[in-house]
Design an enzyme around this catalytic site. Structure first.
Site, PDB file in Angstrom:
ATOM      1  N   ASN A   9       0.868  -1.185   0.000  1.00 51.63           N
ATOM      2  CA  ASN A   9       0.000   0.000   0.000  1.00 51.63           C
ATOM      3  C   ASN A   9       0.899   1.228   0.000  1.00 51.63           C
ATOM      4  OD1 ASN A   9      -1.845   2.012   0.489  1.00 51.63           O
ATOM      5  ND2 ASN A   9      -2.375   1.336   2.569  1.00 51.63           N
ATOM      6  N   TRP A  10       1.031   1.831  -1.179  1.00 53.86           N
ATOM      7  CA  TRP A  10       1.954   2.970  -1.296  1.00 53.86           C
ATOM      8  C   TRP A  10       1.410   4.221  -0.608  1.00 53.86           C
ATOM      9  CZ3 TRP A  10       3.760   2.962  -7.179  1.00 53.86           C
ATOM     10  CH2 TRP A  10       4.439   1.762  -7.431  1.00 53.86           C
ATOM     11  N   LYS A  11       0.132   4.230  -0.295  1.00 57.15           N
ATOM     12  CA  LYS A  11      -0.512   5.426   0.287  1.00 57.15           C
ATOM     13  C   LYS A  11      -0.225   6.629  -0.627  1.00 57.15           C
ATOM     14  CE  LYS A  11      -0.283   3.235   4.764  1.00 57.15           C
ATOM     15  NZ  LYS A  11      -0.224   3.358   6.220  1.00 57.15           N
ATOM     16  N   HIS A  98      -9.596   1.293   4.736  1.00 58.59           N
ATOM     17  CA  HIS A  98      -8.341   1.484   5.472  1.00 58.59           C
ATOM     18  C   HIS A  98      -8.596   2.424   6.652  1.00 58.59           C
ATOM     19  CE1 HIS A  98      -4.278   2.648   6.481  1.00 58.59           C
ATOM     20  NE2 HIS A  98      -3.882   1.550   5.845  1.00 58.59           N
ATOM     21  N   GLU A 100      -7.005   4.809   7.780  1.00 57.39           N
ATOM     22  CA  GLU A 100      -6.781   6.241   7.483  1.00 57.39           C
ATOM     23  C   GLU A 100      -8.003   6.839   6.787  1.00 57.39           C
ATOM     24  OE1 GLU A 100      -3.034   5.577   5.499  1.00 57.39           O
ATOM     25  OE2 GLU A 100      -2.147   5.035   7.431  1.00 57.39           O
ATOM     26  N   GLU A 170      -5.727  -4.905  10.406  1.00 59.55           N
ATOM     27  CA  GLU A 170      -4.665  -3.938  10.684  1.00 59.55           C
ATOM     28  C   GLU A 170      -4.966  -3.210  11.994  1.00 59.55           C
ATOM     29  OE1 GLU A 170      -2.599  -2.687   6.775  1.00 59.55           O
ATOM     30  OE2 GLU A 170      -4.335  -1.407   7.037  1.00 59.55           O
ATOM     31  N   GLY A 176       2.255   2.167  10.954  1.00 55.08           N
ATOM     32  CA  GLY A 176       3.229   3.252  10.824  1.00 55.08           C
ATOM     33  C   GLY A 176       3.878   3.641  12.143  1.00 55.08           C
ATOM     34  N   SER A 216       3.155  -2.182  10.458  1.00 53.53           N
ATOM     35  CA  SER A 216       4.605  -2.249  10.694  1.00 53.53           C
ATOM     36  C   SER A 216       5.207  -3.625  10.371  1.00 53.53           C
ATOM     37  CB  SER A 216       4.947  -1.840  12.132  1.00 53.53           C
ATOM     38  OG  SER A 216       4.536  -0.506  12.360  1.00 53.53           O
ATOM     39  N   GLY A 237       2.653  -1.191   4.338  1.00 49.89           N
ATOM     40  CA  GLY A 237       2.724   0.245   4.050  1.00 49.89           C
ATOM     41  C   GLY A 237       4.162   0.670   3.839  1.00 49.89           C
ATOM     42  N   GLY A 238       4.782   1.215   4.884  1.00 55.27           N
ATOM     43  CA  GLY A 238       6.139   1.777   4.791  1.00 55.27           C
ATOM     44  C   GLY A 238       7.138   0.890   4.057  1.00 55.27           C
TER      45      GLY A 238
HETATM   46  P1  PGA Z   1       2.623   0.187   7.762  1.00 52.96           P
HETATM   47  O1  PGA Z   1       1.176   0.422   7.097  1.00 52.96           O
HETATM   48  O2  PGA Z   1       3.155  -1.093   7.193  1.00 52.96           O
HETATM   49  O3  PGA Z   1       3.426   1.390   7.346  1.00 52.96           O
HETATM   50  O4  PGA Z   1       2.408   0.117   9.227  1.00 52.96           O
HETATM   51  C1  PGA Z   1       0.299  -0.643   6.864  1.00 52.96           C
HETATM   52  C2  PGA Z   1      -0.985  -0.102   6.257  1.00 52.96           C
HETATM   53  O5  PGA Z   1      -1.430   0.970   6.679  1.00 52.96           O
HETATM   54  O6  PGA Z   1      -1.570  -0.721   5.343  1.00 52.96           O
END
Ligand code: PGA
Length: 253
Positions: A9-11, A98, A100, A170, A176, A216, A237-238
């Site tokens: 997930n590049w966000k 998600h 967010e 998640e 994050g 994470s 994500g990251g």
């Molecule tokens: P993260 O994000 O790996 O940076 O914690 C995961 C996500 O939000 O899908």
């Protein structure tokens, strides 16, 4: 047998050029190094979908996802992107719900139920995200909270429709933050979700539903997480922004 999946997930990261470089590095590494039967998904920003689609054409294991879609089919919704548009540029998956989106854009379980429907109608596979905040984790109500998200957004689906869904658990406190759920915490929730799905749709569908862990995840903890019986991969994500880390996670089964 349920699918093993690792989705990046590049966000809201990467210019087009950066995304192109990342895509081609991932495709090359996946082609050269990944022998296991894993579905690799790149969830890119809307502006990059066409580019990523052409970048992954040479990789049999790599698929395209969007990060959201509108709950409306088309019309006067300035700035929104319809599921049919995503399908028309070759997206196969869409991340929905998600945390967010839930937190910053106030998406509700009911609204997500509509998005799930419209995604399925347009031949997109929803990667449906669920997860609890730290407060709910500490209260001890986390299993019922997450099951309720699934109930309110997914349990109106027919068996045939539900069998297309991918779930991503998640925990918000792990996204994050560098804090990862322990493999015991992940396994506990994944097993609880599978049993909740089994009560509604039966054991065969529950056993065939891929449930991914997100929060994470990185090369150092992915092997332990993916070794859990009910963890079928990850939503990353990251670490999905670095080709080496991402592909090492893909190789962690
Ligand atoms: P993260 O994000 O790996 O940076 O914690 C995961 C996500 O939000 O899908």
């Amino acid at each position: 047998m349920r699918k093993k999946i690792v989705a990046g997930n590049w966000k809201m990261n990467n210019t087009l050029e950066e995304g192109q470089k990342l895509t081609s590095e991932i495709v090359n590494m996946v082609n050269d190094e990944v022998n296991e039967d894993v579905t690799v998904i790149l969830a890119a920003p809307f502006t990059h979908l066409t580019m990523v689609k052409s970048g992954i054409s040479a990789a049999s294991k790599v698929y395209l996802s969007a990060q959201n879609c509108s709950e409306h089919a088309s019309g006067a919704y300035t700035g929104e992107i319809a599921a049919a548009m995503l399908n028309s540029v070759g997206a196969e998956y869409v991340i929905l719900g998600h945390s967010e989106r839930r937190e910053y854009f106030s998406e509700t379980n009911q609204q997500l139920a509509t998005k799930v429907d419209i995604a399925l109608e347009n031949r997109l596979t929803p990667i449906f995200c669920c997860g609890e905040s730290l407060e709910i984790r500490e209260n001890g109500d986390f299993v019922s909270f997450v099951c309720n998200q699934i109930n309110e957004s997914l349990f109106h689906l027919s068996e045939k429709e539900f069998s297309k869904i991918v779930i991503a658990y998640e925990p918000i406190w792990a996204i994050g933050t560098g804090l990862t759920a322990s493999s015991e915490q992940a396994q506990e929730m994944h097993a609880a979700l599978r049993s909740f799905i089994s009560d509604k749709y039966g054991n065969v569908i529950a056993e065939n539903t891929s449930i991914l862990y997100g929060g994470s995840a990185k090369p150092s903890n992915a092997p332990e997480l993916f070794a859990c019986e009910d963890v079928d991969g990850g939503l990353i994500g990251g670490a999905s922004l670095k080709s080496r880390d991402f592909v090492d996670i893909v190789k962690s089964f």
